[in-house]
Design a protein around this motif. Sequence first.
Motif, PDB file in Angstrom:
ATOM      1  N   VAL A  93       0.832  -1.211   0.000  1.00 14.22           N
ATOM      2  CA  VAL A  93       0.000   0.000   0.000  1.00 14.22           C
ATOM      3  C   VAL A  93       0.861   1.253   0.000  1.00 14.22           C
ATOM      4  CG1 VAL A  93      -1.650   1.341   1.359  1.00 14.22           C
ATOM      5  CG2 VAL A  93      -1.993  -1.120   1.063  1.00 14.22           C
ATOM      6  N   LEU A  94       1.902   1.254   0.861  1.00 13.47           N
ATOM      7  CA  LEU A  94       2.779   2.429   0.925  1.00 13.47           C
ATOM      8  C   LEU A  94       3.486   2.661  -0.392  1.00 13.47           C
ATOM      9  CD1 LEU A  94       4.361   2.019   4.480  1.00 13.47           C
ATOM     10  CD2 LEU A  94       2.617   3.658   3.766  1.00 13.47           C
ATOM     11  N   ASN A  95       4.008   1.590  -0.981  1.00 10.15           N
ATOM     12  CA  ASN A  95       4.689   1.723  -2.270  1.00 10.15           C
ATOM     13  C   ASN A  95       3.744   2.186  -3.359  1.00 10.15           C
ATOM     14  OD1 ASN A  95       7.443   1.098  -1.855  1.00 10.15           O
ATOM     15  ND2 ASN A  95       6.912  -1.050  -1.574  1.00 10.15           N
ATOM     16  N   ARG A  96       2.536   1.708  -3.316  1.00 14.09           N
ATOM     17  CA  ARG A  96       1.568   2.072  -4.355  1.00 14.09           C
ATOM     18  C   ARG A  96       1.238   3.560  -4.286  1.00 14.09           C
ATOM     19  NH1 ARG A  96      -1.822  -0.074  -7.901  1.00 14.09           N
ATOM     20  NH2 ARG A  96      -3.837   0.898  -8.271  1.00 14.09           N
ATOM     21  N   PHE A  97       1.046   4.066  -3.035  1.00 16.05           N
ATOM     22  CA  PHE A  97       0.701   5.465  -2.903  1.00 16.05           C
ATOM     23  C   PHE A  97       1.877   6.379  -3.208  1.00 16.05           C
ATOM     24  CE2 PHE A  97      -3.023   4.021  -0.476  1.00 16.05           C
ATOM     25  CZ  PHE A  97      -3.986   4.801  -1.100  1.00 16.05           C
ATOM     26  N   SER A  98       3.104   5.864  -3.078  1.00 15.15           N
ATOM     27  CA  SER A  98       4.268   6.703  -3.330  1.00 15.15           C
ATOM     28  C   SER A  98       4.878   6.457  -4.699  1.00 15.15           C
ATOM     29  CB  SER A  98       5.338   6.460  -2.261  1.00 15.15           C
ATOM     30  OG  SER A  98       5.809   5.123  -2.346  1.00 15.15           O
ATOM     31  N   ALA A  99       4.243   5.662  -5.554  1.00 13.82           N
ATOM     32  CA  ALA A  99       4.788   5.377  -6.879  1.00 13.82           C
ATOM     33  C   ALA A  99       4.753   6.640  -7.722  1.00 13.82           C
ATOM     34  CB  ALA A  99       3.980   4.273  -7.552  1.00 13.82           C
ATOM     35  N   PRO A 100       5.862   6.977  -8.431  1.00 15.26           N
ATOM     36  CA  PRO A 100       5.935   8.243  -9.147  1.00 15.26           C
ATOM     37  C   PRO A 100       4.934   8.355 -10.282  1.00 15.26           C
ATOM     38  CG  PRO A 100       7.794   6.823  -9.698  1.00 15.26           C
ATOM     39  CD  PRO A 100       7.070   6.177  -8.552  1.00 15.26           C
ATOM     40  N   TYR A 101       4.633   7.249 -10.967  1.00 15.21           N
ATOM     41  CA  TYR A 101       3.734   7.382 -12.109  1.00 15.21           C
ATOM     42  C   TYR A 101       2.291   7.518 -11.679  1.00 15.21           C
ATOM     43  CZ  TYR A 101       2.838   2.391 -11.402  1.00 15.21           C
ATOM     44  OH  TYR A 101       2.496   1.186 -10.869  1.00 15.21           O
ATOM     45  N   LEU A 102       2.014   7.257 -10.411  1.00 20.11           N
ATOM     46  CA  LEU A 102       0.671   7.490  -9.906  1.00 20.11           C
ATOM     47  C   LEU A 102       0.567   8.874  -9.286  1.00 20.11           C
ATOM     48  CD1 LEU A 102      -0.243   4.087  -8.261  1.00 20.11           C
ATOM     49  CD2 LEU A 102      -1.149   5.061 -10.353  1.00 20.11           C
ATOM     50  N   CYS A 103       1.627   9.295  -8.562  1.00 18.32           N
ATOM     51  CA  CYS A 103       1.604  10.549  -7.825  1.00 18.32           C
ATOM     52  C   CYS A 103       0.241  10.664  -7.160  1.00 18.32           C
ATOM     53  CB  CYS A 103       1.896  11.727  -8.761  1.00 18.32           C
ATOM     54  SG  CYS A 103       3.604  11.746  -9.342  1.00 18.32           S
ATOM     55  N   LYS A 104      -0.629  11.470  -7.721  1.00 17.17           N
ATOM     56  CA  LYS A 104      -2.018  11.476  -7.295  1.00 17.17           C
ATOM     57  C   LYS A 104      -2.818  11.877  -8.513  1.00 17.17           C
ATOM     58  CE  LYS A 104      -5.256  13.149  -3.850  1.00 17.17           C
ATOM     59  NZ  LYS A 104      -5.472  14.046  -2.695  1.00 17.17           N
ATOM     60  N   LYS A 498      16.608   9.571 -20.454  1.00 13.13           N
ATOM     61  CA  LYS A 498      15.324   8.937 -20.766  1.00 13.13           C
ATOM     62  C   LYS A 498      15.320   7.448 -20.440  1.00 13.13           C
ATOM     63  CE  LYS A 498      15.363  10.517 -24.960  1.00 13.13           C
ATOM     64  NZ  LYS A 498      14.963  10.734 -26.369  1.00 13.13           N
ATOM     65  N   GLY A 499      16.500   6.833 -20.432  1.00 10.52           N
ATOM     66  CA  GLY A 499      16.575   5.431 -20.031  1.00 10.52           C
ATOM     67  C   GLY A 499      16.219   5.265 -18.562  1.00 10.52           C
ATOM     68  N   LEU A 500      16.768   6.138 -17.704  1.00 12.42           N
ATOM     69  CA  LEU A 500      16.455   6.101 -16.278  1.00 12.42           C
ATOM     70  C   LEU A 500      14.965   6.360 -16.045  1.00 12.42           C
ATOM     71  CD1 LEU A 500      17.307   6.225 -13.200  1.00 12.42           C
ATOM     72  CD2 LEU A 500      17.464   8.695 -13.557  1.00 12.42           C
ATOM     73  N   LEU A 501      14.416   7.361 -16.735  1.00 13.54           N
ATOM     74  CA  LEU A 501      13.007   7.699 -16.549  1.00 13.54           C
ATOM     75  C   LEU A 501      12.105   6.556 -16.979  1.00 13.54           C
ATOM     76  CD1 LEU A 501      13.075  11.400 -17.776  1.00 13.54           C
ATOM     77  CD2 LEU A 501      12.851  10.587 -15.432  1.00 13.54           C
ATOM     78  N   SER A 502      12.446   5.908 -18.088  1.00 14.84           N
ATOM     79  CA  SER A 502      11.646   4.776 -18.556  1.00 14.84           C
ATOM     80  C   SER A 502      11.643   3.651 -17.537  1.00 14.84           C
ATOM     81  CB  SER A 502      12.195   4.274 -19.903  1.00 14.84           C
ATOM     82  OG  SER A 502      11.543   3.097 -20.303  1.00 14.84           O
ATOM     83  N   LYS A 503      12.814   3.359 -16.983  1.00 13.43           N
ATOM     84  CA  LYS A 503      12.915   2.287 -15.998  1.00 13.43           C
ATOM     85  C   LYS A 503      12.169   2.628 -14.718  1.00 13.43           C
ATOM     86  CE  LYS A 503      16.349  -0.318 -13.311  1.00 13.43           C
ATOM     87  NZ  LYS A 503      17.800  -0.479 -13.027  1.00 13.43           N
ATOM     88  N   SER A 504      12.326   3.858 -14.236  1.00 16.32           N
ATOM     89  CA  SER A 504      11.714   4.252 -12.963  1.00 16.32           C
ATOM     90  C   SER A 504      10.207   4.385 -13.074  1.00 16.32           C
ATOM     91  CB  SER A 504      12.329   5.577 -12.487  1.00 16.32           C
ATOM     92  OG  SER A 504      13.712   5.437 -12.264  1.00 16.32           O
ATOM     93  N   LEU A 505       9.738   5.018 -14.130  1.00 13.74           N
ATOM     94  CA  LEU A 505       8.300   5.220 -14.284  1.00 13.74           C
ATOM     95  C   LEU A 505       7.568   3.913 -14.573  1.00 13.74           C
ATOM     96  CD1 LEU A 505       8.365   8.528 -16.342  1.00 13.74           C
ATOM     97  CD2 LEU A 505       7.826   8.258 -13.933  1.00 13.74           C
ATOM     98  N   GLY A 506       8.299   2.907 -14.996  1.00 11.62           N
ATOM     99  CA  GLY A 506       7.683   1.611 -15.251  1.00 11.62           C
ATOM    100  C   GLY A 506       7.809   0.641 -14.099  1.00 11.62           C
ATOM    101  N   ASP A 507       8.383   1.100 -12.977  1.00 13.42           N
ATOM    102  CA  ASP A 507       8.579   0.230 -11.809  1.00 13.42           C
ATOM    103  C   ASP A 507       7.489   0.514 -10.775  1.00 13.42           C
ATOM    104  OD1 ASP A 507       9.397  -1.224  -9.647  1.00 13.42           O
ATOM    105  OD2 ASP A 507      11.381  -0.308  -9.464  1.00 13.42           O
ATOM    106  N   PRO A 508       6.527  -0.391 -10.577  1.00 13.20           N
ATOM    107  CA  PRO A 508       5.434  -0.134  -9.633  1.00 13.20           C
ATOM    108  C   PRO A 508       5.872  -0.111  -8.174  1.00 13.20           C
ATOM    109  CG  PRO A 508       5.324  -2.390 -10.432  1.00 13.20           C
ATOM    110  CD  PRO A 508       6.407  -1.712 -11.224  1.00 13.20           C
ATOM    111  N   ALA A 513      10.210   9.063  -2.951  1.00 14.55           N
ATOM    112  CA  ALA A 513      11.465   9.600  -2.421  1.00 14.55           C
ATOM    113  C   ALA A 513      12.673   9.029  -3.166  1.00 14.55           C
ATOM    114  CB  ALA A 513      11.574   9.305  -0.924  1.00 14.55           C
ATOM    115  N   THR A 514      12.625   7.739  -3.457  1.00 12.38           N
ATOM    116  CA  THR A 514      13.722   7.097  -4.202  1.00 12.38           C
ATOM    117  C   THR A 514      13.792   7.642  -5.617  1.00 12.38           C
ATOM    118  OG1 THR A 514      13.418   5.085  -2.900  1.00 12.38           O
ATOM    119  CG2 THR A 514      14.681   4.887  -4.938  1.00 12.38           C
ATOM    120  N   PHE A 515      12.630   7.823  -6.220  1.00 11.75           N
ATOM    121  CA  PHE A 515      12.576   8.372  -7.580  1.00 11.75           C
ATOM    122  C   PHE A 515      13.176   9.776  -7.633  1.00 11.75           C
ATOM    123  CE2 PHE A 515      10.090  10.840 -10.754  1.00 11.75           C
ATOM    124  CZ  PHE A 515      10.541  10.200 -11.898  1.00 11.75           C
TER     125      PHE A 515
END
Length: 551
Positions: A93-104, A498-508, A513-515
Amino acid sequence: MATYSPKRAAAEFRHSSSGGARSTPSPMKPDDATSPLAPVNIADSRDRRVRVRSLFWFFNSQSLDENRVYNSKISMFVIVVLILVVLFSVSSVLNRFSAPYLCKKDGIILRCPRVKEPTSLWENPYSATTSWKPCSERQNRAITELPSENETVGYIFIHAEGGLNQQRIAICNAVAVAKILNATLILPVLKQDQIWKDQTKFEDIFDVDHFIEYLKNDVRIVRDIPEWFTDKSELFTNIRRTVKNIPKYAPAQFYIDNVLPRIKEKKIMSLKPFVDRLGYDNVPPEINKLRCRVNYHALQFLPKIEHMADQLVSRMRNRTNSTNPFMALHLRFEKGMVGLSFCDFVATRVEKVLMAMYRMKEWPRRFKDGSHLWSLALQKRKEGRCPLEPGEVAVMLRAMGYSKESHIYVASGQVYGGQNRMAPLRNMFPNLVTKEELAGKEELDGFRKHVTSLAALDFLVCLKSDVFVMTHGGNFAKLIIGARRYMGHRQKSIKPDKGLLSKSLGDPYMGWATFVEDVVVTHQTRTGLPEETFPNYDIWENPLTPCMCRT
């Protein structure tokens, strides 16, 4: 010895518990009482019940001890399982709410947590930008090395193809080739581009007088083909007057060995094609310095273009009645760029079908039947070779520390997907404008006649912005980043990883904070600071040497 089974133990527990709960257990009947007609002795029956009950309680007391052991084991097992499930659920739940591609996300609106604004958000550190200075300016000396017009070895003529910035590079290279050959350069013609559909002359964009005057000590330049040459219309179609098959990034020696003899023979030769037909490492250092002199000093836009660009910059800084820093964002997400990239993007089924039809029409050889494109698109995205979508740009900028109060000038064509595609970026950064929103229709009407004039306005505003952000490659971004470096490296020019962004934004499981930490740390060295050159480097993006000198 039987192995322990939780399910089996639970079943035995349920069975023993139900048996022990009975108040009057039923003893088995004797064999001779199986018939309902047999006589029954009541006293014997009572004695028999007492003995069986005593035996039953004896054995039942033994099984209860065993059940207590099983009970404790099962309880411990259940408790451990419950603890693990709870921990996993909370973490998810914590990871899901803090995932960068979800933000809010509320509909098409994307909101990300605020990030503390770093001190160097709007400029590079002063201490890191003082070791180099530009040194390719014109040398004030008399014309001693140039031959007179009657003694020139001949004339070269080129068509500068493509968009404004590709044309700019071709012009710089044409001056360099003329210097290598010691020939006279006829003012280049800006060829109509198939995409832009724009018929613009050199003098419609650039200051011709300044161009010729500034370079008079380096190369002789004339405005038009000499009058004595009567085959002007055939200059580019006559094979005898055209040098073809010039390899890409050709060395200076190639021109001396293959082009110079033909110019001496024919007196006028056209070079075709001329896109990227001069190398970097395989030419003398003074030739590279000359190309920088052309790019940063000789090629100036017309005064009316410079004036309009200055007005746009001033309006960006004073939009809230105070001097504000502002960002220029080169957003490359036009339909043509999306199609040519052959990348996959979030879209409706109808949009994907229409894009496939568009690609098949425009690039039939690459499209084929389209079956190979999915794996190709995934690979390109992993390698960071896909244009960033507006929503991805918004998340990246927020992670870097830019707030909703940041002012952003967008330089782009018609964004593929329209307002829906732009909504996440515009909602997260409401102070986002284009030149059409800064200037009145009447002010821009004088520039609409030539599409390259509008591109020149975007070029100058991006050049003068406090922060420049590119979202995909191309000559526009290369020349802007290179010019800002040449001006002293102080202005930030962000080139996204863009490689870093693709990897990070695709990681659920990537936390916000890590992003943020990954984005900030990675882009500390991608802001236009001085970088050492390397073999076959591109001087348009990194003019450090030989166009700049140590202070």
